[in-house]
Scaffold this motif. Sequence first.
Motif, mmCIF file in Angstrom:
data_model
loop_
_atom_site.group_PDB
_atom_site.id
_atom_site.type_symbol
_atom_site.label_atom_id
_atom_site.label_comp_id
_atom_site.label_asym_id
_atom_site.label_seq_id
_atom_site.Cartn_x
_atom_site.Cartn_y
_atom_site.Cartn_z
ATOM 1 N N TRP A 151 0.694 -1.143 0.046
ATOM 2 C CA TRP A 151 -0.119 0.017 -0.087
ATOM 3 C C TRP A 151 0.843 1.289 0.140
ATOM 4 N N ALA A 152 1.910 1.293 0.903
ATOM 5 C CA ALA A 152 2.649 2.623 0.988
ATOM 6 C C ALA A 152 3.311 2.819 -0.178
ATOM 7 N N GLY A 153 3.795 1.628 -0.958
ATOM 8 C CA GLY A 153 4.643 1.436 -2.101
ATOM 9 C C GLY A 153 3.748 1.990 -3.352
ATOM 10 N N LEU A 154 2.469 2.159 -3.119
ATOM 11 C CA LEU A 154 1.638 2.455 -4.665
ATOM 12 C C LEU A 154 2.001 4.146 -4.788
ATOM 13 N N ASN A 155 2.047 4.414 -6.061
ATOM 14 C CA ASN A 155 1.969 5.621 -6.671
ATOM 15 C C ASN A 155 0.600 6.327 -5.969
ATOM 16 N N PRO A 156 0.857 7.601 -5.545
ATOM 17 C CA PRO A 156 -0.328 8.220 -4.922
ATOM 18 C C PRO A 156 -1.516 8.087 -5.612
ATOM 19 N N ARG A 157 -1.519 8.365 -6.949
ATOM 20 C CA ARG A 157 -2.709 8.390 -7.825
ATOM 21 C C ARG A 157 -3.428 6.965 -7.616
ATOM 22 N N ASP A 158 -2.639 5.947 -7.508
ATOM 23 C CA ASP A 158 -3.293 4.501 -7.334
ATOM 24 C C ASP A 158 -3.802 4.562 -5.973
ATOM 25 N N ARG A 159 -3.252 5.027 -4.895
ATOM 26 C CA ARG A 159 -4.142 4.966 -3.545
ATOM 27 C C ARG A 159 -5.267 5.839 -3.650
ATOM 28 N N LYS A 160 -5.031 6.881 -4.319
ATOM 29 C CA LYS A 160 -6.315 7.921 -4.583
ATOM 30 C C LYS A 160 -7.328 7.154 -5.125
ATOM 31 N N ALA A 180 -18.361 8.985 3.712
ATOM 32 C CA ALA A 180 -17.848 8.839 2.591
ATOM 33 C C ALA A 180 -17.035 10.242 2.003
ATOM 34 N N TYR A 181 -17.524 11.476 2.221
ATOM 35 C CA TYR A 181 -17.090 12.632 2.094
ATOM 36 C C TYR A 181 -15.602 12.649 2.486
ATOM 37 N N CYS A 182 -15.451 12.101 3.604
ATOM 38 C CA CYS A 182 -13.832 12.253 4.368
ATOM 39 C C CYS A 182 -13.096 11.385 3.662
ATOM 40 N N ILE A 183 -13.383 10.305 3.282
ATOM 41 C CA ILE A 183 -12.731 9.295 2.600
ATOM 42 C C ILE A 183 -12.389 9.955 1.009
ATOM 43 N N GLU A 184 -13.329 10.530 0.499
ATOM 44 C CA GLU A 184 -13.136 11.287 -1.013
ATOM 45 C C GLU A 184 -12.119 12.323 -0.663
ATOM 46 N N TRP A 185 -12.115 13.276 0.391
ATOM 47 C CA TRP A 185 -11.432 14.381 0.625
ATOM 48 C C TRP A 185 -9.967 14.065 0.657
ATOM 49 N N PHE A 186 -9.608 13.007 1.535
ATOM 50 C CA PHE A 186 -8.183 12.699 1.740
ATOM 51 C C PHE A 186 -7.816 11.830 0.532
ATOM 52 N N ALA A 187 -8.588 11.218 -0.334
ATOM 53 C CA ALA A 187 -8.068 10.759 -1.410
ATOM 54 C C ALA A 187 -7.697 11.711 -2.321
ATOM 55 N N GLU A 188 -8.658 12.645 -2.625
ATOM 56 C CA GLU A 188 -8.136 13.758 -3.442
ATOM 57 C C GLU A 188 -6.896 14.486 -2.982
ATOM 58 N N ALA A 189 -6.636 14.447 -1.844
ATOM 59 C CA ALA A 189 -5.302 15.213 -1.187
ATOM 60 C C ALA A 189 -4.072 14.491 -1.479
ATOM 61 N N ILE A 190 -4.371 13.339 -1.590
ATOM 62 C CA ILE A 190 -3.043 12.194 -1.570
ATOM 63 C C ILE A 190 -1.777 12.821 -2.824
ATOM 64 N N ASP A 191 -2.178 13.085 -4.063
ATOM 65 C CA ASP A 191 -1.426 13.740 -4.928
ATOM 66 C C ASP A 191 -1.538 15.206 -4.957
ATOM 67 N N LYS A 192 -1.668 15.814 -4.040
ATOM 68 C CA LYS A 192 -1.308 17.380 -4.030
ATOM 69 C C LYS A 192 -0.641 17.703 -2.823
ATOM 70 N N PHE A 193 -0.236 16.704 -1.972
ATOM 71 C CA PHE A 193 0.310 16.978 -0.659
ATOM 72 C C PHE A 193 1.892 16.422 -0.789
ATOM 73 N N GLY A 194 2.913 17.502 -1.269
ATOM 74 C CA GLY A 194 4.219 17.282 -1.111
ATOM 75 C C GLY A 194 4.959 17.963 -0.110
ATOM 76 N N GLY A 195 6.313 17.980 -0.343
ATOM 77 C CA GLY A 195 7.261 18.389 0.693
ATOM 78 C C GLY A 195 7.639 19.530 0.255
#
Length: 499
Positions: free
Chosen positions: A77-86, A127-142
């Motif tokens: 899971w941790a090794g998946l690309n962010p878009r795949d986890r999303k 459901a909205y909470c899961i969606e919100w954090f899913a959408e944040a995955i590939d926008k949350f960087g260092g």
Amino acid sequence: METQIKDLKYWQARRAALAIEGRAFIDGMYRHARSHETFDCVSPGDATVLARVEACNAADVDDAVSAARRAFDANVWAGLNPRDRKATLLRWAALVREHADELALLETLDAGKPIADTTTVDVPGAAYCIEWFAEAIDKFGGEVAPADHHLVGLVTHEPIGVVAAVVPWNFPLLMAAWKFAPALAAGNSVVLKPSEKSPLTAIRVAQLALEAGIPAGVFNVLPGGGEAGKALALHGDVDCIAFTGSTQVGKQIMQYAGASNLKRVWLELGGKSPNIVLPDCPDLDRAAKTAADAIFYNMGEMCTAGSRLLVHRDIKDAFLDRLIDASRRYAPGNPLDPSTAMGAIIDQAQLDRVLGYIEAGRREATLLLGGSRAPAIEGGFYIEPTIFDTSHGDARIAREEIFGPVLSVITFDTLDEAVRVANASDYGLAAAVWTADLTTAHEVSRKLRAGTVWVNCYDEGGDMNFPFGGYRQSGNGRDKSLHALEKYTELKSTLIRLR
């Protein structure tokens, strides 16, 4: 196709056909507790036994944590690309919405919450909470940090590892989502322990997670009591524990973490939130209705409940008339009836606790409304909406968290007095102020020691952009928002020498 009307008969028919799963979910499958011990899952609405649920203990915690660790170390899971986890989390959220009626029914039967609330708030909110954090995955960087010219400095976020989430019974699915959604979005494995008083939706959504494509071992659910919670807090292979519940238990969890492996500890604890109505309140009718909603919604079983109502002496009588009228709509009723505004108290123990506070209130304050058990349905646990005039903030019912439909009205004469009384609490979760003056609103909100301050409203802001948590003994850390995503990660500094 004709749409079926979702009235009481509809929900009663759905209940009669409902199949309830009571087993733990470990490493991608349902299984019995190692001890083979179970407990009765009792519906607060009519005190009937809904199911026999597995009573997980330390041995089951070991199994679940081991599965979570294997999954994390294997990078499934941790090794998946962010878009795949999303994409996977979005499929999970879609399945939650697809099964919304089933989950809402489970939540209502299990926690006594009105079906009108579980269908419009709890399940859609999860459901909205899961969606919100899913959408944040590939926008949350260092970040690229400033460094000497011969270096490149990177600051990156990495998943923390195995996250234990221990959640309460008042919003079983929604508050679980507030924890598992950001933890999973960040790439962690999760062991979720729902309250033994309301475990059913957590058990059910685990199967939906697997169907959505979350790998086995990444999301585990352990129903059980304090033994399982303690074992998670003490476990040396749990990297982080996030807890919502009482301040007393939260302190114990922090001690267990210190006694074991210094795991990260995030606590969202109790509250005794003040709701201040100033004499220039712009709309007394709306303020009174909102004050009733703030304490009687969800049977008062809310850590943010506006349980202390501070009203200026000049408007007190006019305001109380409106408040009492607004409170009458919260007459307890059958939780499966869509017209019911207030359902059942979670169990006999909580019923006795709230009634004990009401008896204390009769001795030290003036009863204005309610004050009795309401036999809405034979065998269920119901209490009338109850209001006391405490005159001052020293009464026990005005100081201690009751977690029930009991409101203390406190009179004040000056703004400074109102702020002083509002802050005279061990807690600091939420607060509100009603005023027509913008300067006053800003100045009072700055002075109130609370994690959330509402102005001319209460419990607004249901979206995920606002961090949720408190000051002082209301806990540490925050649920919701990108701040919650951060707390399930480790920060890593990487410095690369160029020459």
